[in-house]
Design an enzyme around this catalytic site. Structure first.
Site, PDB file in Angstrom:
ATOM      1  CB  THR A  86      -0.905   0.013   1.255  1.00 60.35           C
ATOM      2  OG1 THR A  86      -1.440   1.324   1.449  1.00 60.35           O
ATOM      3  CG2 THR A  86      -0.144  -0.344   2.525  1.00 60.35           C
ATOM      4  CG  ASP A  87      -0.969   5.137  -0.837  1.00 60.06           C
ATOM      5  OD1 ASP A  87      -1.513   4.522   0.105  1.00 60.06           O
ATOM      6  OD2 ASP A  87      -1.521   6.087  -1.430  1.00 60.06           O
ATOM      7  CD  GLU A  88      -3.161   3.737   4.439  1.00 53.99           C
ATOM      8  OE1 GLU A  88      -3.018   3.737   5.672  1.00 53.99           O
ATOM      9  OE2 GLU A  88      -4.262   3.616   3.883  1.00 53.99           O
ATOM     10  NE  ARG A 112      -5.784   8.719   3.423  1.00 56.98           N
ATOM     11  CZ  ARG A 112      -5.232   9.540   4.332  1.00 56.98           C
ATOM     12  NH1 ARG A 112      -4.633  10.660   3.964  1.00 56.98           N
ATOM     13  NH2 ARG A 112      -5.264   9.225   5.618  1.00 56.98           N
ATOM     14  CE1 TYR A 145      -3.641  -2.240   6.002  1.00 55.46           C
ATOM     15  CE2 TYR A 145      -3.286   0.088   5.501  1.00 55.46           C
ATOM     16  CZ  TYR A 145      -3.513  -1.210   5.079  1.00 55.46           C
ATOM     17  OH  TYR A 145      -3.607  -1.487   3.733  1.00 55.46           O
ATOM     18  CB  SER A 182       0.986  -4.798  10.219  1.00 59.43           C
ATOM     19  OG  SER A 182      -0.154  -4.323   9.521  1.00 59.43           O
ATOM     20  CE  LYS A 183      -0.650  -4.385   2.965  1.00 57.36           C
ATOM     21  NZ  LYS A 183      -1.127  -5.656   2.343  1.00 57.36           N
ATOM     22  CG  ASN A 200      -7.019   5.760   0.262  1.00 58.34           C
ATOM     23  OD1 ASN A 200      -5.822   5.997   0.408  1.00 58.34           O
ATOM     24  ND2 ASN A 200      -7.860   5.696   1.267  1.00 58.34           N
TER      25      ASN A 200
END
Ligand code: NAD
Ligand code: TYD
Length: 354
Positions: free
Chosen positions: A133-135, A224, A160, A163-164, A189
């Site tokens: 993810t970009d997060e 986002r 989150y 963990s990713k 997103n």
């Protein structure tokens, strides 16, 4: 080829399975999903009948090493979507996030490594697509002119995204250490059909339809890059078939929007579809207590996947959002079913008195 898709009963996984079966008549899909609160067999109800003999569902946990090994022994590729995916839940309790997103990813990588080296060297015809993810890049300032590039350092800020990032690091480590043919995608997103209503877009559509408050965190100016789910599926498919092992590909929708703008657009569309006055729905917007550690902005530079693999998002934000609102309006029974039961308790804990 036979593709093992993990998390195929969730939002993106179910759209991806339909995309692959519809677009590649020679492919078969095995869907490994534990059916957590976010997984729903109904998301793929039509698929078994529409593609006889090409789709199989296996209920199971990606942390189950024996099951993972058996399924990967029989597959040419893995596309790994399964995850705990909601930031707010990770703030409440991060334990399942670490278990699934870190340990579960390692179990799959280990199984692929053992399976794909069993005949001698690492089989480079195989592919392990890890959906990150970009997060993992962490927040970007509102006035920063850059978007995340693939070599940007990882700086996750929520349980989150941390963990990713753990899973993302492990995926690339298995490539560097063992030569496992891993490709990582980091997308922005997603929105579209079958998204679980805890996320911003479906939550706002359903609440607007039901005349409930529209809870905007903080000032609502968080940004986002909104990506239509089918564009993400096309990108994942391109990476699966053409991505270079060991590489990371960012995927974006080229559509940065502040949360308040997204909510206003949803209100406009719901008003248009139902004939209800938009003004009345605007009155439902409520600025509520902010999310702790809320990342201000994510922005993607998708230049690499565009130039290497020819990716272009095909859906613009206005059209994609209109189709999404229409789908939720046409599928109210689905919304009712997935939001019954345990979700009601979650909603109360998260929003009551906020
Ligand atoms: P989702 O929450 O809708 O679905 C997750 C699926 O994984 C569910 O079907 C669930 O049952 C399954 N699952 C969870 N734990 C499992 C386990 N231990 N074993 C087997 N299955 C398990 O998620 P999504 O929105 O479809 O996201 C898919 C992937 O894309 C995730 O890896 C997520 O981090 C990533 N991603 C999502 C977005 C987004 O906007 N939704 C953006 C960037 C990246
Ligand atoms: P979300 O859909 O949870 O995705 P993510 O946190 O992974 O980006 O949230 C998108 C944005 O919307 C994020 O800035 C948080 C905000 N948000 C609200 O303002 N209200 C809500 O009820 C939700 C769920 C999210």
């Amino acid at each position: 080829m036979r593709i093992l898709v993990t998390g195929g009963c969730g939002f993106i996984g179910s759209n991806f399975i339909r995309h692959v079966l519809g677009g590649h008549p020679g492919d078969e899909v095995v869907n490994l999903d534990a059916l957590t609160y976010a997984g729903n067999l109904e998301n793929l109800a039509d698929v078994e009948a529409d593609y006889p003999g090409r789709y199989r569902f296996v209920r199971g946990d990606i942390c189950d090493a024996d099951l993972a090994r058996r399924l990967i022994d029989d597959s040419q590729a893995v596309v790994h979507f399964a995850a705990e995916s909601h930031v707010d839940r990770s703030i409440e309790d991060a334990s399942t996030f670490v278990r699934t997103n870190v340990l579960g990813t390692q179990v799959l990588l280990g199984a692929a490594h053992r399976s794909w080296t069993s005949g001698g060297g690492q089989d480079q015809e195989r592919r392990f697509v890890h959906v990150s993810t970009d997060e993992v890049y962490g927040p970007l300032a509102l006035d920063d002119p850059r978007g995340f590039a693939e070599d940007w350092p990882l700086n996750p800020q929520s349980p989150y995204s941390a963990s990713k990032a753990g899973g993302d690091h492990l995926a690339r480590a298995y490539h560097h250490t063992h030569g496992l043919p891993v490709v990582v995608t980091r997308c922005s997103n997603n929105y579209g059909l079958y998204q679980f209503p805890e996320k911003l877009v479906p939550l706002m559509i359903i609440n607007a339809l039901n005349g409930r408050e529209l809870p905007v965190y903080g000032d609502g100016l968080y940004v986002r890059d909104w990506l239509y789910v089918l564009d993400h599926c096309r990108a994942t498919d391109l990476v699966l078939r053409g991505g270079r092992p060991g590489e990371v590909y960012n995927v974006g929708g080229g559509s940065e929007q502040a949360n308040l703008t997204v909510v206003q657009e949803i209100i406009r569309l719901v008003a248009e579809c139902t004939g209800r006055p938009a003004e009345q729905m605007r009155g439902l917007i409520k600025h509520v207590k902010d999310r702790p550690g809320h990342d201000r902005r994510y922005a993607i530079n998708a230049g690499k996947i565009m130039s290497e693999l020819g990716y272009r998002p095909q859906m613009d934000f206005a059209r994609g959002m209109a189709q999404t609102v229409e789908w939720y309006l046409d599928n109210r029974a689905w919304c009712e079913r997935v939001t019954s039961g345990a979700y009601r308790g979650y909603y109360q804990r998260m929003y009551q008195g906020r």
